[in-house]
Enzyme design. Sequence first.
Site, PDB file in Angstrom:
ATOM      1  CG  ASP A  96      -1.921   1.031   1.339  1.00  0.00           C
ATOM      2  OD1 ASP A  96      -2.033   1.830   0.404  1.00  0.00           O
ATOM      3  OD2 ASP A  96      -2.622   1.110   2.365  1.00  0.00           O
ATOM      4  CB  THR A 100       4.268  -3.160   5.877  1.00  0.00           C
ATOM      5  OG1 THR A 100       3.257  -2.360   6.490  1.00  0.00           O
ATOM      6  CG2 THR A 100       4.398  -4.480   6.611  1.00  0.00           C
ATOM      7  CG  ASP A 152      -7.683  -7.920   9.270  1.00  0.00           C
ATOM      8  OD1 ASP A 152      -6.726  -7.533   8.581  1.00  0.00           O
ATOM      9  OD2 ASP A 152      -7.945  -7.456  10.401  1.00  0.00           O
ATOM     10  NE  ARG A 158      -6.700 -12.062   9.809  1.00  0.00           N
ATOM     11  CZ  ARG A 158      -5.919 -11.001   9.603  1.00  0.00           C
ATOM     12  NH1 ARG A 158      -5.463 -10.743   8.398  1.00  0.00           N
ATOM     13  NH2 ARG A 158      -5.601 -10.192  10.587  1.00  0.00           N
TER      14      ARG A 158
HETATM   15  P1  5GP Z   1       1.755  -0.430   3.838  1.00  0.00           P
HETATM   16  O1  5GP Z   1       2.725  -0.496   4.965  1.00  0.00           O
HETATM   17  O2  5GP Z   1       2.322  -0.825   2.503  1.00  0.00           O
HETATM   18  O3  5GP Z   1       1.014   0.855   3.786  1.00  0.00           O
HETATM   19  O4  5GP Z   1       0.623  -1.455   4.172  1.00  0.00           O
HETATM   20  C1  5GP Z   1       0.835  -2.766   4.055  1.00  0.00           C
HETATM   21  C2  5GP Z   1       0.032  -3.538   5.054  1.00  0.00           C
HETATM   22  O5  5GP Z   1      -1.175  -2.856   5.443  1.00  0.00           O
HETATM   23  C3  5GP Z   1      -0.382  -4.816   4.411  1.00  0.00           C
HETATM   24  O6  5GP Z   1       0.536  -5.839   4.722  1.00  0.00           O
HETATM   25  C4  5GP Z   1      -1.750  -5.062   4.994  1.00  0.00           C
HETATM   26  O7  5GP Z   1      -1.610  -5.852   6.149  1.00  0.00           O
HETATM   27  C5  5GP Z   1      -2.284  -3.705   5.362  1.00  0.00           C
HETATM   28  N1  5GP Z   1      -3.200  -3.173   4.329  1.00  0.00           N
HETATM   29  C6  5GP Z   1      -2.942  -2.217   3.413  1.00  0.00           C
HETATM   30  N2  5GP Z   1      -4.006  -2.002   2.612  1.00  0.00           N
HETATM   31  C7  5GP Z   1      -4.966  -2.854   3.040  1.00  0.00           C
HETATM   32  C8  5GP Z   1      -6.309  -3.125   2.600  1.00  0.00           C
HETATM   33  O8  5GP Z   1      -6.858  -2.568   1.640  1.00  0.00           O
HETATM   34  N3  5GP Z   1      -6.967  -4.086   3.292  1.00  0.00           N
HETATM   35  C9  5GP Z   1      -6.427  -4.754   4.345  1.00  0.00           C
HETATM   36  N4  5GP Z   1      -7.185  -5.670   4.944  1.00  0.00           N
HETATM   37  N5  5GP Z   1      -5.167  -4.539   4.786  1.00  0.00           N
HETATM   38  C10 5GP Z   1      -4.457  -3.596   4.138  1.00  0.00           C
HETATM   39 MG    MG Z   2       0.263  -6.967   6.490  1.00  0.00          MG
END
Ligand code: 5GP
Ligand code: MG
Length: 179
Positions: A96, A100, A152, A158
């Site tokens: 996203d 992470t 989730d 999930r």
């Molecule tokens: P980032 O750190 O890239 O912004 O987010 C990554 C983590 O956020 C993913 O591993 C996931 O766990 C969670 N995440 C990001 N977008 C979504 C989404 O649309 N739905 C869900 N359920 N989790 C998300």
């Molecule tokens: Mg995650």
Amino acid sequence: MKTLLTEKELQAGVHDMAAAITQRYGDRPVTIVAVMTGALVFLADLIRQLKMPIRISLIQASSYRGGTEPGALWIRDDMMLDIEDRDVLIVDDIFDTGRTLHAVSECLAKMQPASLASAVLLHKEGCQVIEMTPDFIAFSIPDEFVVGYGLDYRDLYRNLPFLAALEPADLIEATTVQE
Ligand code: 5GP
Ligand code: MG
């Protein structure tokens, strides 16, 4: 909620990704580091399409605390295998902002793997704040909050076999921070 990817489409995407991973590693052993809990279903399907020797290590990372807005990022690596001098592939559900995967990569890089690559099921378009592109991406999706196939919302959904985007009516404002 509305379906974004059907069970059949997800299987096809995972199948194609497994072929690309096989192309890269051939018969070499690979240590997969799966980011729990969202990668769980994707991991289970992906590894059964891979024929090289596979070790599976788990790491927990989370930036979503019971809602759809990112909170502080935390990483738990006490279930890690030794990855020194190993070819390591990080498997996560969704890229996203990229925070992470970037944080997990930094954490693993310190453990001195022989190589480090990443595979994500989903790549959310236009949300990246980190200059990093996962090596393997199964699907690009629009900027919507998605659930199912391991992902989730407040620890639910999930187990849906398909991927769906939540609609405003599905969202309950997160009032409590859950551990
Ligand atoms: P980032 O750190 O890239 O912004 O987010 C990554 C983590 O956020 C993913 O591993 C996931 O766990 C969670 N995440 C990001 N977008 C979504 C989404 O649309 N739905 C869900 N359920 N989790 C998300
Ligand atoms: Mg995650």
